[in-house]
Design a protein around this motif. Structure first.
Motif, PDB file in Angstrom:
ATOM      1  N   GLY A   1      41.865  47.011  40.369  1.00  0.00           N
ATOM      2  CA  GLY A   1      40.630  46.277  39.469  1.00  0.00           C
ATOM      3  C   GLY A   1      40.197  45.588  40.665  1.00  0.00           C
ATOM      4  N   VAL A   2      38.849  45.383  40.740  1.00  0.00           N
ATOM      5  CA  VAL A   2      38.203  44.747  41.831  1.00  0.00           C
ATOM      6  C   VAL A   2      37.085  43.699  41.102  1.00  0.00           C
ATOM      7  N   ASP A   3      36.874  42.619  41.648  1.00  0.00           N
ATOM      8  CA  ASP A   3      35.831  41.359  41.120  1.00  0.00           C
ATOM      9  C   ASP A   3      34.447  41.911  41.131  1.00  0.00           C
ATOM     10  N   ASP A   4      34.116  42.808  42.102  1.00  0.00           N
ATOM     11  CA  ASP A   4      32.695  43.433  42.103  1.00  0.00           C
ATOM     12  C   ASP A   4      32.585  44.780  42.227  1.00  0.00           C
ATOM     13  N   PRO A   5      32.574  45.551  41.045  1.00  0.00           N
ATOM     14  CA  PRO A   5      32.626  47.115  41.244  1.00  0.00           C
ATOM     15  C   PRO A   5      31.519  47.749  41.789  1.00  0.00           C
ATOM     16  N   ALA A   6      30.408  47.102  41.661  1.00  0.00           N
ATOM     17  CA  ALA A   6      29.035  47.411  42.239  1.00  0.00           C
ATOM     18  C   ALA A   6      29.052  47.509  43.751  1.00  0.00           C
TER      19      ALA A   6
END
Length: 427
Positions: free
Chosen positions: A408-413
């Motif tokens: 999981g990442v804090d900024d998927p975009a």
């Protein structure tokens, strides 16, 4: 000649370092750091049976190189030829009863469509050999005037006003004395291996009248029923290697950054092209010689002669997403020999679906994702860049994205934009 449409390549925060590539000439990993503009030449297709996955893998590798350079802030000047007159093309046209010009145009158009569908950044200079015949013949004339080319009697050539027609050959030994080049500089092969490959790949080691068995053809004198052009060296058409030398020098100049192509071009094509260019200019052709591995299918190297081709156009026509085809190719390291199977495309389709869900337009917004994320998107992008800078390790870049889904990442975009910019896959 027209290439194809340029994909939109997003700009992302940060930048790549200069890429490190395997250099065939030195058999070592070297830094491909341009002093100003990154100048790249990749040998193009002979337009029949285009585009098989071996073609696609090669052009994708050097597309990745372009993306790393561009991400590093370098401007790229990319040139590519199309060998739209050559023996294999003429033989296929004769066998199928099609005019060779029509076959070349049809297959070049198909190649353009495949490259555009795969998101390959097009060359700035996409040059057909038939458009530069005058330049090539002038180069051959210059080599002859410098005593680096010689005539070989050719009984089946059409007569000329000055007497019997003759093919012109490059004098390797004379060139070694005059130019900054020695046969084998790029290939590092012994003579026995050279002779074997030369015979397999369009050479004529047993041609009577040659000064050295490995001397390559520069200009083929006109024959009945074959295309030919008038020139300062007589009516005829170019040999294979001289075309790339002339086009590369004209578009990129000398000592350009990278000469690329498949590993089946190392010898004789790239070795001889470098020799022609050095003889013409007095300078080395390129700084780095980079080559891609061969793609096999059903236990044999994928090749036109064997007919075991998997064509991009047929995969597309069968409903395969070009992005999945691209991901399947990116899952292999560009320098390795490997075998294509249908399972690889299935795995790539699953990867594309997972990436789209995690990082595409429908991904969880950053504000929400940050609450449960254990991974920084910036760190993910840094790992992608580090992998690609390290000899275009696309497998490592793909694995970095796969791991980011698990964490999981804090900024998927941001990860989605990096996948587009660095890997050429728009989610």
């Amino acid at each position: 000649m027209r290439a194809w449409s340029h994909p939109v390549v997003p700009t992302i925060p940060g930048h790549s370092d200069a890429p490190r590539l395997h250099d065939t000439a030195s058999d070592s990993i070297v830094e491909a750091r341009p002093s100003d503009v990154a100048r790249l030449y990749v040998c193009g297709i002979t337009p029949y049976d285009a585009t098989h996955l071996g073609h696609a893998a090669t052009y994708l590798a050097f597309d990745t190189l372009q993306r790393v350079w561009r991400d590093g802030g370098y401007r790229v000047h990319y040139a590519q030829n199309v060998t739209d007159v050559d023996d294999p093309l003429l033989e296929r046209a004769t066998a199928t009863g099609v005019d060779w010009r029509e076959l070349a145009a049809e297959q070049t158009n198909l190649f353009r469509a495949d490259m555009e569908a795969l998101g390959i950044i097009p060359p700035d200079d996409f040059v057909a050999v038939t458009d530069v015949i005058d330049d090539i013949s002038a180069a051959v004339h210059s080599l002859r005037e410098s005593a680096l080319a010689y005539r070989v009697p050719t009984p089946d050539a059409l007569p000329t006003p000055d007497g019997p027609g003759a093919d012109l050959y490059f004098d390797i030994r004379a060139a070694e004395r005059q130019a900054p080049w020695t046969l084998g500089d790029e290939s590092n092969l012994d003579r026995a291996s050279m002779l074997n490959l030369f015979a397999q790949r369009g050479g004529d080691p047993d041609r009577a009248g040659k000064r050295d068995q490995l001397d390559p053809l520069l200009w083929r004198a006109a024959r009945a029923g074959e295309p030919a052009w008038d020139s300062p060296v007589g009516a005829g058409r170019p040999g294979w290697h001289i075309e790339c030398s002339v086009i590369a020098l004209a578009e990129l100049g000398t000592d350009f950054t990278v000469q690329g192509g498949g590993s089946d071009l190392i010898f004789p094509h790239h070795d001889m092209s470098a020799g022609h260019a050095a003889a013409l200019s007095g300078h080395p052709l390129a700084q780095v010689y980079s080559h891609t591995g061969m793609v096999a299918y059903q236990g044999e190297k994928m090749s036109k002669s064997l007919g075991n081709l998997v064509l991009v156009s047929k995969l597309r026509a069968g409903g395969s997403d070009p992005r999945a085809i691209r991901l399947a190719l990116l899952a292999q390291h560009y320098r390795t020999d490997w075998e294509w199977t249908a399972d690889q495309l299935v795995a790539a389709e699953a990867r594309l679906a997972a990436w789209t869900l995690a990082f595409g337009p429908i991904a969880v917004p950053a504000a929400v994702a940050a609450e449960s994320a254990s991974e920084s998107a910036v760190d993910v992008v840094d790992r992608m860049r580090a992998a690609l800078v390290n000899d275009l390790d696309t497998r490592g870049a793909l694995e970095a994205v796969d791991a980011a889904i698990e964490a999981g990442v804090d900024d998927p975009a941001l990860v989605g934009a990096a996948i587009d910019a660095l890997l050429g896959v728009k989610l």
